[in-house]
Write an enzyme that holds these catalytic residues in place. Sequence first.
Site, PDB file in Angstrom:
ATOM      1  N   ASP A 105       0.828  -1.205   0.000  1.00 28.20           N
ATOM      2  CA  ASP A 105       0.000   0.000   0.000  1.00 28.20           C
ATOM      3  C   ASP A 105       0.868   1.263   0.000  1.00 28.20           C
ATOM      4  O   ASP A 105       1.915   1.323   0.653  1.00 28.20           O
ATOM      5  CB  ASP A 105      -0.878  -0.036   1.259  1.00 28.20           C
ATOM      6  CG  ASP A 105      -2.026   0.943   1.215  1.00 28.20           C
ATOM      7  OD1 ASP A 105      -2.568   1.174   0.118  1.00 28.20           O
ATOM      8  OD2 ASP A 105      -2.406   1.460   2.288  1.00 28.20           O
ATOM      9  N   HIS A 106       0.421   2.269  -0.723  1.00 30.11           N
ATOM     10  CA  HIS A 106       1.033   3.607  -0.717  1.00 30.11           C
ATOM     11  C   HIS A 106       2.549   3.589  -0.859  1.00 30.11           C
ATOM     12  O   HIS A 106       3.269   4.212  -0.065  1.00 30.11           O
ATOM     13  CB  HIS A 106       0.655   4.353   0.558  1.00 30.11           C
ATOM     14  CG  HIS A 106      -0.736   4.916   0.544  1.00 30.11           C
ATOM     15  ND1 HIS A 106      -1.130   5.901  -0.325  1.00 30.11           N
ATOM     16  CD2 HIS A 106      -1.816   4.613   1.291  1.00 30.11           C
ATOM     17  CE1 HIS A 106      -2.402   6.196  -0.108  1.00 30.11           C
ATOM     18  NE2 HIS A 106      -2.847   5.415   0.860  1.00 30.11           N
ATOM     19  N   HIS A 165      -7.538  10.487   4.984  1.00 33.97           N
ATOM     20  CA  HIS A 165      -6.924   9.557   5.931  1.00 33.97           C
ATOM     21  C   HIS A 165      -7.173  10.045   7.355  1.00 33.97           C
ATOM     22  O   HIS A 165      -7.284  11.240   7.606  1.00 33.97           O
ATOM     23  CB  HIS A 165      -5.404   9.471   5.699  1.00 33.97           C
ATOM     24  CG  HIS A 165      -5.035   8.833   4.403  1.00 33.97           C
ATOM     25  ND1 HIS A 165      -4.341   9.493   3.418  1.00 33.97           N
ATOM     26  CD2 HIS A 165      -5.260   7.586   3.931  1.00 33.97           C
ATOM     27  CE1 HIS A 165      -4.151   8.676   2.389  1.00 33.97           C
ATOM     28  NE2 HIS A 165      -4.699   7.515   2.681  1.00 33.97           N
ATOM     29  N   GLY A 166      -7.246   9.102   8.288  1.00 30.55           N
ATOM     30  CA  GLY A 166      -7.359   9.460   9.696  1.00 30.55           C
ATOM     31  C   GLY A 166      -8.791   9.638  10.159  1.00 30.55           C
ATOM     32  O   GLY A 166      -9.730   9.088   9.580  1.00 30.55           O
ATOM     33  N   VAL A 174      -9.294   0.459   4.933  1.00 27.07           N
ATOM     34  CA  VAL A 174      -9.650   0.767   6.315  1.00 27.07           C
ATOM     35  C   VAL A 174      -8.449   0.508   7.215  1.00 27.07           C
ATOM     36  O   VAL A 174      -7.888  -0.583   7.205  1.00 27.07           O
ATOM     37  CB  VAL A 174     -10.844  -0.095   6.792  1.00 27.07           C
ATOM     38  CG1 VAL A 174     -11.237   0.282   8.212  1.00 27.07           C
ATOM     39  CG2 VAL A 174     -12.040   0.053   5.846  1.00 27.07           C
ATOM     40  N   THR A 219      -7.603   3.321  10.233  1.00 28.21           N
ATOM     41  CA  THR A 219      -7.729   4.114  11.454  1.00 28.21           C
ATOM     42  C   THR A 219      -8.699   3.509  12.458  1.00 28.21           C
ATOM     43  O   THR A 219      -8.386   3.389  13.649  1.00 28.21           O
ATOM     44  CB  THR A 219      -8.165   5.549  11.102  1.00 28.21           C
ATOM     45  OG1 THR A 219      -7.156   6.161  10.308  1.00 28.21           O
ATOM     46  CG2 THR A 219      -8.386   6.371  12.362  1.00 28.21           C
TER      47      THR A 219
END
Length: 283
Positions: free
Chosen positions: A81-82, A179-180, A230, A232
Amino acid sequence: MFVTGKSLLDNCRKERRAVPAFNVYNLETVQAAFSVAAEYEYPVILAFGEKYLDHADFATIYALADALAARHPYPVCLHLDHSRNIENIRKAVAAGFTSVMYDGSELPLAENIARTREAVVLAHAAGVSVEAELGGMNPESGEVPADPAMLRYTSAGDALRLVRETGPDSLAVSIGNAHGVYKDRPHLNMEQLSSIYKAADIPLVLHGSSGIPSAQLAEAVMRGICKINVNTELSLAAAGAVKKGLAGNEKIRFEELMLWATKAMTEAAGPYMAVCRDPEGFR
């Protein structure tokens, strides 16, 4: 069994469903992802972020996932991821990951296209799927960027150009997701999502799904989102379980805390698994 992200997302696109990607970085997070997938009898994506290389290397995460997948009856995708580093994509592919993401969203479009194309050539040569990203989101830490221009919707025209010139298997988009922890109730721009989906004509991905109401997620799935990420909400659930276990109990053992954390993450993941499996039931 491990499958590619492309196989999962292409199937989701046909069925107007999605598959959840839960972030993993140790044994307990991997166990939680497998546990909720078994409970709902549904595929799952294990998303190991480039930022988690301080926790474990690619070979270790592959070994953990492979050991649990051996007795898991539903399809599993092991995804990087990322990643903003092509070399890490190369290492993940060599370690056995079946999907990778090149995140060039912070780069000028031309540079994002050039580097995404490089990632696609590398990964596709090994039969590994590639997710690209376009549009501006806040950092994975959840912090609001100092430059508001970083928070920008994905352009349908840019999406068309990137897909045509690079050939990714899926595209992560920015339509109001973040995000977050959301400070206010999130509102996804569904019309923009539909425009992007029509232009790109490939499965789309929604990052920052923690805290987005199920009805909005369901609507997004019906408009082309085939993967929701998903992290956080699961992380906070685990931390909350550990905090509760520590409160007033100086003799609590670490292994007990990890069991509670795993259970809390599994429970927190359930609603996301449910909306992915049956979005029509949440609209």
